[in-house]
Every structure is written in structure tokens, then in C-alpha cells.
Motif scaffolding. Sequence first.
Motif, PDB file in Angstrom:
ATOM      1  N   ASP A 153       0.829  -1.212  -0.117  1.00  0.00           N
ATOM      2  CA  ASP A 153      -0.012  -0.038   0.003  1.00  0.00           C
ATOM      3  C   ASP A 153       0.667   1.260  -0.016  1.00  0.00           C
ATOM      4  OD1 ASP A 153      -2.288  -1.396  -0.017  1.00  0.00           O
ATOM      5  OD2 ASP A 153      -2.515  -1.278   1.941  1.00  0.00           O
TER       6      ASP A 153
ATOM      7  N   GLU B 137      -4.606   8.480  -7.983  1.00  0.00           N
ATOM      8  CA  GLU B 137      -4.694   7.544  -9.567  1.00  0.00           C
ATOM      9  C   GLU B 137      -3.452   7.071  -9.881  1.00  0.00           C
ATOM     10  OE1 GLU B 137      -5.730   9.592 -13.506  1.00  0.00           O
ATOM     11  OE2 GLU B 137      -7.362  10.052 -11.960  1.00  0.00           O
TER      12      GLU B 137
ATOM     13  N   ASN C  98      -2.484   3.917  -7.954  1.00  0.00           N
ATOM     14  CA  ASN C  98      -3.217   3.002  -8.473  1.00  0.00           C
ATOM     15  C   ASN C  98      -3.066   2.307  -9.726  1.00  0.00           C
ATOM     16  OD1 ASN C  98      -4.607   2.895  -5.793  1.00  0.00           O
ATOM     17  ND2 ASN C  98      -6.256   4.072  -6.734  1.00  0.00           N
TER      18      ASN C  98
ATOM     19  N   ARG D   8      -1.876   0.136  -3.870  1.00  0.00           N
ATOM     20  CA  ARG D   8      -3.290   0.613  -3.507  1.00  0.00           C
ATOM     21  C   ARG D   8      -2.941   2.127  -2.692  1.00  0.00           C
ATOM     22  NH1 ARG D   8      -7.169  -1.636   1.067  1.00  0.00           N
ATOM     23  NH2 ARG D   8      -5.317  -1.527   2.158  1.00  0.00           N
TER      24      ARG D   8
ATOM     25  N   ARG E 235     -11.514  -0.655  -1.404  1.00  0.00           N
ATOM     26  CA  ARG E 235     -11.643   0.275  -2.316  1.00  0.00           C
ATOM     27  C   ARG E 235     -13.072   0.639  -2.839  1.00  0.00           C
ATOM     28  NH1 ARG E 235      -6.764  -0.281  -6.837  1.00  0.00           N
ATOM     29  NH2 ARG E 235      -5.169  -0.699  -5.441  1.00  0.00           N
TER      30      ARG E 235
END
Length: 224
Positions: free
Chosen positions: A158, A174, A177, A183, A224
Motif C-alpha cells: 500500500d 490515481e 493505483n 493501492r 476500494r
Amino acid sequence: MKIAILGGTGDQGFGLALRLAKKYEIIIGSRKREKAEESAENIKKILSSKGIPYRDVVGMENRDASQEGDIVILSVPYQHTLSTIKDLKEELKGKIVVSIGVPLAGVIGDKPTRVVLPPQGSVAQMVQEYLKDSKVVSAFQNVSAKVLECIDEPVDCDILVCGDDEESKRKVIEVVNSIEGCRGIDCGGLEMSRYVEQITPLLIGLNIKYKLKGSGIRITGLRR
């Protein structure tokens, strides 16, 4: 969108460029244009050899890279942070600047499992204080360069993202990801970056203790 990586010739910047080139145009920045161009060519060769499609990857001197990038990632050692950005205020004005630096104590000859915090509380806050007209977002401190460079495997980590400008933070998440296995997690304002940066020496200690190639973190309980 164009992403400029100042210090993209170093391990962390190079690894990020490898991962992000699949979706974004990448500009490798360096103090020396020739070095940046060489790194850009290496990235293209690596991706091509593995049959991985990519957008354009070019090398530029830091000033030109700062002008061209829509998002600028600051990937330089802690001790060179201010010297890198001090002449780039105009080029970085109004832009999203992603601080990935960590104030590791190794810069003063101490252990890399300790930190030497700047007066502002974190590297990201130091950058924001200096670049008052830029939108600084903190991210990517806790993902290993070695893991990023292993492009045959997804990144199991993450990415904790901090920033005071919500739209800038959203855009950086963004970007995060877009990396397979990553994430992006909104961790609040830029002041939270001081805690995120201090996770890195913990991970370094775990790598040493358990002989890992690059430990990462996961935040459980989130969807998410």
C-alpha cells in the motif's frame, strides 16, 4: 499526462519510471542531460525486452523536466533536496510536486534505521515550506526500489498518500493505483507525512533482520 521524475537516474526514481511508463509519458530528470537520456534508453530497453508496452520515455536536465511535467516526483537523497529545488521555484509553480524523501540518519553517518527530522517535521513539509506556490503531496516512501524494479511481479504494498490539496492528492492516488499491486490510501493532510516517512527505517530494519529484498506494508480493513 506527463510525469517528470527529478533524480530519476537513482534506484527509486528508476524503479518508479519502469512501473509508470506503462500508462504515462515519463521524463527522467537529472543534473546532467546525458545521464538522464541514458537512463531513459535503459528503461525502454528493459520494457521492450520483456514485451511490455510503454508510453514515451525521455531524458532531460532537471529544469526542463520540471517545466514539461504535469506531475513532478522529487526522487533525490534527503541531503540534496533543497539544493535540487532551490532554483526551480518558477518551473514548479502551481504544479503537483510529489515528495518521496525520507530523512534517514545515514546522511550524517548514523544508522539507516534512524531518522534525523528537519525542523518542519518531515521532508514533505520542508519541501512545501520552500515551494510555497506548489502543491506538495507525500507518497512512495515505503515501497522498495528493488521491488519496483522487479517488473515481472506485482508490487505488494500500500502507498500512504498525504497532502493538503484534495484534488492533487486524488491525482497522485490515481497514479499510485496504476501500478499493479499498489493501492493508494489517503492518509490526510501533509502533516501526517512525518509519521509515514518514519515507517521507512522500520522496514529497513526488517529487511536486515529477516534478509528480505524489500518489505512493504498493507492497511487492513479498507475496501476500494
